[in-house]
Enzyme design. Sequence first.
Site, PDB file in Angstrom:
ATOM      1  N   HIS A 186       0.820  -1.208   0.000  1.00 60.65           N
ATOM      2  CA  HIS A 186       0.000   0.000   0.000  1.00 60.65           C
ATOM      3  C   HIS A 186       0.857   1.263   0.000  1.00 60.65           C
ATOM      4  O   HIS A 186       0.514   2.264  -0.633  1.00 60.65           O
ATOM      5  CB  HIS A 186      -0.924   0.006   1.218  1.00 60.65           C
ATOM      6  CG  HIS A 186      -1.848   1.183   1.265  1.00 60.65           C
ATOM      7  ND1 HIS A 186      -3.001   1.254   0.529  1.00 60.65           N
ATOM      8  CD2 HIS A 186      -1.777   2.358   1.950  1.00 60.65           C
ATOM      9  CE1 HIS A 186      -3.606   2.402   0.754  1.00 60.65           C
ATOM     10  NE2 HIS A 186      -2.889   3.096   1.618  1.00 60.65           N
ATOM     11  N   TYR A 196       4.280   0.727  -3.202  1.00 63.58           N
ATOM     12  CA  TYR A 196       3.983   0.434  -4.608  1.00 63.58           C
ATOM     13  C   TYR A 196       5.039  -0.501  -5.213  1.00 63.58           C
ATOM     14  O   TYR A 196       5.406  -0.370  -6.381  1.00 63.58           O
ATOM     15  CB  TYR A 196       3.891   1.728  -5.440  1.00 63.58           C
ATOM     16  CG  TYR A 196       2.768   2.645  -5.041  1.00 63.58           C
ATOM     17  CD1 TYR A 196       1.472   2.156  -4.877  1.00 63.58           C
ATOM     18  CD2 TYR A 196       2.983   4.003  -4.829  1.00 63.58           C
ATOM     19  CE1 TYR A 196       0.431   2.997  -4.517  1.00 63.58           C
ATOM     20  CE2 TYR A 196       1.939   4.852  -4.464  1.00 63.58           C
ATOM     21  CZ  TYR A 196       0.664   4.337  -4.315  1.00 63.58           C
ATOM     22  OH  TYR A 196      -0.368   5.161  -3.956  1.00 63.58           O
ATOM     23  N   LYS A 198      -7.350  14.464  -5.861  1.00 65.68           N
ATOM     24  CA  LYS A 198      -6.777  13.121  -5.775  1.00 65.68           C
ATOM     25  C   LYS A 198      -7.879  12.133  -5.407  1.00 65.68           C
ATOM     26  O   LYS A 198      -8.859  12.482  -4.771  1.00 65.68           O
ATOM     27  CB  LYS A 198      -5.676  13.083  -4.710  1.00 65.68           C
ATOM     28  CG  LYS A 198      -4.866  11.782  -4.677  1.00 65.68           C
ATOM     29  CD  LYS A 198      -3.812  11.853  -3.587  1.00 65.68           C
ATOM     30  CE  LYS A 198      -2.956  10.598  -3.548  1.00 65.68           C
ATOM     31  NZ  LYS A 198      -1.984  10.642  -2.430  1.00 65.68           N
ATOM     32  N   HIS A 243      -9.955   2.909   0.215  1.00 65.89           N
ATOM     33  CA  HIS A 243     -10.060   2.402   1.590  1.00 65.89           C
ATOM     34  C   HIS A 243     -10.909   1.134   1.540  1.00 65.89           C
ATOM     35  O   HIS A 243     -11.911   1.008   2.233  1.00 65.89           O
ATOM     36  CB  HIS A 243     -10.667   3.459   2.516  1.00 65.89           C
ATOM     37  CG  HIS A 243      -9.820   3.763   3.706  1.00 65.89           C
ATOM     38  ND1 HIS A 243     -10.282   3.805   4.987  1.00 65.89           N
ATOM     39  CD2 HIS A 243      -8.489   4.018   3.806  1.00 65.89           C
ATOM     40  CE1 HIS A 243      -9.302   4.090   5.823  1.00 65.89           C
ATOM     41  NE2 HIS A 243      -8.202   4.235   5.122  1.00 65.89           N
ATOM     42  N   ARG A 290      -7.231  15.262   4.176  1.00 65.06           N
ATOM     43  CA  ARG A 290      -5.956  15.749   4.736  1.00 65.06           C
ATOM     44  C   ARG A 290      -4.864  15.798   3.671  1.00 65.06           C
ATOM     45  O   ARG A 290      -3.978  16.657   3.719  1.00 65.06           O
ATOM     46  CB  ARG A 290      -5.517  14.887   5.917  1.00 65.06           C
ATOM     47  CG  ARG A 290      -6.353  15.090   7.164  1.00 65.06           C
ATOM     48  CD  ARG A 290      -5.703  14.499   8.398  1.00 65.06           C
ATOM     49  NE  ARG A 290      -5.367  13.098   8.229  1.00 65.06           N
ATOM     50  CZ  ARG A 290      -6.226  12.080   8.337  1.00 65.06           C
ATOM     51  NH1 ARG A 290      -7.504  12.340   8.621  1.00 65.06           N
ATOM     52  NH2 ARG A 290      -5.842  10.832   8.174  1.00 65.06           N
ATOM     53  N   ASP A 291      -4.893  14.882   2.699  1.00 62.41           N
ATOM     54  CA  ASP A 291      -3.941  14.956   1.585  1.00 62.41           C
ATOM     55  C   ASP A 291      -4.080  16.282   0.848  1.00 62.41           C
ATOM     56  O   ASP A 291      -3.087  16.913   0.463  1.00 62.41           O
ATOM     57  CB  ASP A 291      -4.181  13.806   0.597  1.00 62.41           C
ATOM     58  CG  ASP A 291      -3.457  12.535   0.999  1.00 62.41           C
ATOM     59  OD1 ASP A 291      -2.509  12.608   1.795  1.00 62.41           O
ATOM     60  OD2 ASP A 291      -3.838  11.458   0.517  1.00 62.41           O
ATOM     61  N   GLN A 305      -9.074   2.259  11.455  1.00 62.38           N
ATOM     62  CA  GLN A 305      -9.018   3.508  12.205  1.00 62.38           C
ATOM     63  C   GLN A 305     -10.425   3.978  12.588  1.00 62.38           C
ATOM     64  O   GLN A 305     -11.411   3.603  11.971  1.00 62.38           O
ATOM     65  CB  GLN A 305      -8.333   4.590  11.370  1.00 62.38           C
ATOM     66  CG  GLN A 305      -7.001   4.170  10.789  1.00 62.38           C
ATOM     67  CD  GLN A 305      -7.124   3.716   9.349  1.00 62.38           C
ATOM     68  OE1 GLN A 305      -8.051   3.000   8.995  1.00 62.38           O
ATOM     69  NE2 GLN A 305      -6.184   4.123   8.525  1.00 62.38           N
ATOM     70  N   SER A 323      -3.896   6.318  13.629  1.00 59.79           N
ATOM     71  CA  SER A 323      -4.960   7.139  14.206  1.00 59.79           C
ATOM     72  C   SER A 323      -5.178   8.370  13.338  1.00 59.79           C
ATOM     73  O   SER A 323      -4.232   8.948  12.798  1.00 59.79           O
ATOM     74  CB  SER A 323      -4.581   7.568  15.629  1.00 59.79           C
ATOM     75  OG  SER A 323      -4.584   6.465  16.499  1.00 59.79           O
TER      76      SER A 323
END
Length: 749
Positions: free
Chosen positions: A55, A58, A100, A104, A125-126, A250, A323
Amino acid sequence: MSLDTVKHAAETPDAAQPWAELGLKQDEYERIREILDRRPTGAELAMYSVMWSEHCSYKSSKVHLKQFSEKAPKSEAMLVGIGENAGVVDVGQGYAVTFKVESHNHPSYIEPYQGAATGVGGIVRDILAMGARPVAVVDPLRFGAADHPDTKRVLPGVVAGIGGYGNCLGLPNIGGEVVFDPCYQGNPLVNAGCIGVMKHEDIHLAKASGPGNKVILYGARTGGDGIGGVSVLASETFDDSKPAKRPAVQVGDPFQEKLLIECTLEVFREDLVAGIQDLGGAGLSCATSELASAGSGGMRIELDTVPLRDASLSPEEILMSESQERMCAIVEPGKVDRFLEICEKWDVIATVIGEVTEGERLEIFWHGEQIVDVPPRSVAHEGPTYHRPYARPDWQDTLQADDAGRLPRPQTPEELREQVLRLVGSPNQASKAWITDQYDRFVQGNTVLAQPEDAGMVRIDEESNLGVAIATDGNGRYAKLDPYTGAQLALAEAYRNVAATGAKPLAVSDCLNFGSPEDPAVMWQFAEATRGLADACRQLGTPVTGGNVSLYNQTGETAIHPTPVVAVLGVIDDVTRRTPIAFAAEGQLLYLLGDTREEFGGSAWSQVVHDHLGGLPPAVDLDRERLLGEILISASRDGMIDAAHDLSDGGLIQAVVESCLRGGTGARLIVPDGLDAFTLLFSESAGRAVVAVPRSEEVRFNDMCGARGLPATRIGVVDGDAVEVQGEFSIPLTELRSVYEDAIPALLA
C-alpha cells in the site's frame, strides 16, 4: 521486556524477530539488515514493515506507473505532479486546484462505517497538506450483488460513513458512482476523492529542510485503533480462514478534522510552515521518513513526547498507528510560539516532538534511549521494486470469443419495451438517490452541479463565476474483457462527462483497483491497464497528477474485475453557462452525436437481460472523444444546447430516460436510417452524447458539427409525458419513474 535499542540490536545480531508476521518477505528482511549493517530494532522493523508494504511502497506497481511520467503530455496547467500528497493544476485567475482519489477498500469491508469515514478523512488531509482549502468530495463505490445479504451490511454502513464524515466537515459530495457486481462480493471498493482550492503562492510541499527547524505533531492524540491500518490491511488478500483485523481499522472524528482544517489554513495564512505532511497510511513512520527524505535528510524525534490516548502503547505501536486527524509540520524556531498559539485557539493539541538536524539520518529516541537510526530514504523511497511476472491468461481468448452479438435480441415491440424497463430498473442503472440523498451536496453554497449530473461542478470564485468540474468513471466489465481498452474507456467516459457540462478537461487522478500482484494474470491486467491509461492520457493531453494503487483485492483465489477508476478534472470560465442533463423545455430537438455501432460486449443490456460477460468492449477513438468534447464545450459556451448527456452504460435509452426524468418532460424518438431500434437504444459505442438543441439554434449547431466533421443525427424531440420510440413502444414517465426510483430502496429494505 527490555527496550530494543540500536545499541542492543548491534550486540544481539541473532535475536529472533517477527518480520514475517509484519508482512515482510525473508529477502526484504535481509535487505534491511544490509542497509543498517546490523539487525533492525523492533521500532525500525515496524517502520520498514509498514513503509515497505504494498500500500505504501507500490513495490509491485511502480515499474509500470513510471509510464505516467514518461508518457506525460506537455501541460501548461500542471503545477505539481506525481510524488506529492496530491497533484496541483492551474485553473486561471491565479487559482490552483488540487485533487486526488484514494482507496479504503479492505477497512471498509471489515468496519463499513469507520472504514469509509476515515477514507474521506484521509483524502481530505492529503488535499489540506498541499495548502488548499478542501471544497468538495466524490466517492466511486463498488459493491457485491445488490441482492446479496452481505451487501445490506456493507453498503448502508459505507454510505453512512461517507455521509456522516463529509457532512460533519461541511464538504459537499458532488459526484462518484455506485456499481454492483458479484465480483466485489467480500471485497467492496470504497474509493474517495477530494478537490481543494488555493492561490498559486499558497502551495505547500512535504519536505523537512533547515537544520534547527522544529517538528510539530498536531491534531488528535495517537491511539491503538489504527495500528498497521491500511498499510497492513491493503497488502494481502482476504481469506475467510483468518480472523478479521478489526483493531487495524481507524476510528474517525470529523469534528476534530474540521478544527484541524481551520487551524492548518490559519497557520498557512500566517506563513508559519516550512514543510507539512498529513498522517495517513503508516502514520508517524511515513510522516517522519518522508519529510526527512524530501528535505535535508536529518531528523531527531523524541517519541515519548507524542500525545497518546492509550499510555500502554509501545514505541513500535506508536510508529505504526494510523490514528486519524493528525498532521506533522516543520516550523522555524522563531515561529513555533505563534504556531502553538493558533493550535490552542482551535483547541488542537500540538507538541514539538523533534527537530531537523544537520545529518543524513532519521533518529528516534524513547526516554533518552535511541531506538531508530536509519537513512530516511531507505524507509520512504528505496523499498523493494518487484518486476512481477505477468502473462495474458489462458481464458482471455475464450472470454473475448464469447461475443455478446450472438445473444437473443427482442423480437417484438412488447419485448423491446419490457427490456427497456428491466434495464432502467436494474441496480446499476436505477436511481442512486437513496444513497446520494444521505450526502449534503449543496453545503457551502457553491455547488453548481451534483449527482445525478454527468459531472459534479463547484464555483471557486464568486465574482467571476470561475468553476471546476470533476467526474469519476470506471467499468470493470470492460476491463475484464480487455484491460488496455477498458482503462482507456474509463478515461474517455470521465473526459466526456466533464465536457458534457461545458468544462474543459485538464488533468487526471486515478485509483487502480486490482487483485493479487502475485498472480501473473492479474499482473498482466494491471500492466495492460496502466499502459492503456498512459497512452490515452498522452493522446488526450490530460496528464496524470497522482493517484493510488490498490492491490490484493480478492477473497481467496477469486480476484475482482480489474477496475481502474479515473477522475478527470475540468475548468469552466463561467458556471452560469454550464449544461445540465435535464430535458426541460418542450420542443427542444434531440441530436445524437457520434457513430452508433453494434457494440454490446460488457454492456448493461448483456448483463441485465442475459447475465452475460464476453466479447470485446466498445472500440476507443480518442481523436473522436477530443472532438466531441470540443463541440460540447463550444455549444455550451455559445448557448447552442440546453442539455447534454454522455452515452455510456445502458446506451441511448438510459441517457434519454435519465434526462427526461430529471427534467420532467417526455421525448419522442425516431430510428434513423441505417439503424434498428435495438441497436439505437442499447449499443454502448463510445464517443457519443445526446443533446437538446433549441429550434432557434439548430442551423448554427448543425453547421458547427458539419464544419468540424462530427456526425450529428436528429433523433427526436422533447415532448409529452412519455418516452416514445416511434413505431415501437411508449412508456409513461410515471411508469419509468416508479421503476427507476424504487429499485434500490426495495433491494435494501
